[in-house]
Design a protein around this motif. Sequence first.
Motif, PDB file in Angstrom:
ATOM      1  N   GLU A   3       0.821  -1.215   0.000  1.00  0.00           N
ATOM      2  CA  GLU A   3       0.000   0.000   0.000  1.00  0.00           C
ATOM      3  C   GLU A   3       0.851   1.259   0.000  1.00  0.00           C
ATOM      4  OE1 GLU A   3      -3.313   2.122   2.909  1.00  0.00           O
ATOM      5  OE2 GLU A   3      -3.112  -0.062   2.912  1.00  0.00           O
ATOM      6  N   ALA A   4       1.938   1.257   0.787  1.00  0.00           N
ATOM      7  CA  ALA A   4       2.790   2.442   0.851  1.00  0.00           C
ATOM      8  C   ALA A   4       3.445   2.714  -0.492  1.00  0.00           C
ATOM      9  CB  ALA A   4       3.861   2.252   1.934  1.00  0.00           C
ATOM     10  N   ALA A   5       3.890   1.635  -1.180  1.00  0.00           N
ATOM     11  CA  ALA A   5       4.511   1.826  -2.486  1.00  0.00           C
ATOM     12  C   ALA A   5       3.486   2.287  -3.519  1.00  0.00           C
ATOM     13  CB  ALA A   5       5.177   0.528  -2.935  1.00  0.00           C
ATOM     14  N   ALA A   6       2.255   1.784  -3.420  1.00  0.00           N
ATOM     15  CA  ALA A   6       1.205   2.219  -4.347  1.00  0.00           C
ATOM     16  C   ALA A   6       0.961   3.718  -4.201  1.00  0.00           C
ATOM     17  CB  ALA A   6      -0.074   1.426  -4.069  1.00  0.00           C
ATOM     18  N   ALA A   7       0.876   4.190  -2.962  1.00  0.00           N
ATOM     19  CA  ALA A   7       0.692   5.626  -2.741  1.00  0.00           C
ATOM     20  C   ALA A   7       1.894   6.402  -3.254  1.00  0.00           C
ATOM     21  CB  ALA A   7       0.475   5.884  -1.247  1.00  0.00           C
ATOM     22  N   GLY A   8       3.080   5.806  -3.097  1.00  0.00           N
ATOM     23  CA  GLY A   8       4.294   6.474  -3.562  1.00  0.00           C
ATOM     24  C   GLY A   8       4.328   6.622  -5.063  1.00  0.00           C
ATOM     25  N   LEU A   9       3.792   5.635  -5.782  1.00  0.00           N
ATOM     26  CA  LEU A   9       3.757   5.741  -7.234  1.00  0.00           C
ATOM     27  C   LEU A   9       2.921   6.935  -7.681  1.00  0.00           C
ATOM     28  CD1 LEU A   9       3.411   2.104  -8.668  1.00  0.00           C
ATOM     29  CD2 LEU A   9       5.228   3.772  -9.114  1.00  0.00           C
TER      30      LEU A   9
END
Length: 286
Positions: A225-231
Amino acid sequence: MTDPAETPPAELARLRRRVAELEAEAAALRASEAELRAMFAGMTDAVLIVDRDGRYLRLPETAPGSRYKPAPEFLGKTMHEVMPPAQADMFLADIRQALGEGRVINTVYSRTIAGEELWFSANASPLTTNSVLVVARDITDQVRHEQALRDNLRQQQLLREHESALLRLSAPLIPIRDDILVMPMIGRLDAARLDQALETLLQGLASARARVAIVDLTGVAEIDEAAAAGLARTARAAGLLGARLVWTGLRPAVAAALASLAIEPTGIAVRATLQDAVREATAGRA
């Protein structure tokens, strides 16, 4: 010999008092000596008394079970007779400095004994005008522990450097034209990898002044989830540098993770394949 009968009573009383005083002093000395012996016997440090020429004058019995202490046969010999010349020179210089300056001089040194390197911390303290008391403590375990910590820190640093190198390799930045950059990403995408990739991408965009950045996610099987938001943040950061972001090769799991955030992908174009994105970018349509 004086006949006690002829000795004046006052003189006889004075002699008796003096004898009693001497006996008391002798008893005090014996008690003090016994106390010192007990103290030395309980010490874990090696203790020796040497003169300014490095000659062993006394070797009090201390450090029972120690890995090393001066042998009894050292008595009367000089340090140059029982140890390597360079080490004897070092000790002699410390002894004379302690005597010359009237203060304690500390030295940390190592000796190889029976094939094992041992470390010691020695204090040379002035005892008389011509001799010093040397107390040597075995610090081998402490030195080995500190060395192990340093080795561990170096290993951790190497691991961090290798990890950083792997992150860069798993998200390389490839210029396909002066104004178009491609970043293929491989493996599981988490926040740490994304931060590294984002830093690489933004530095590349700023350096090349590129107008399009294509992030190919074909090789990304899953994303947290954190990486998705980062994208999503990556697109906004690229926009601030005057570049447009294109995502390609989204797998179903990655697309679902991005969709679950309910983030409007403003400034992001999505294409099915890397080839499609490159074709549009080079044609000036992306």
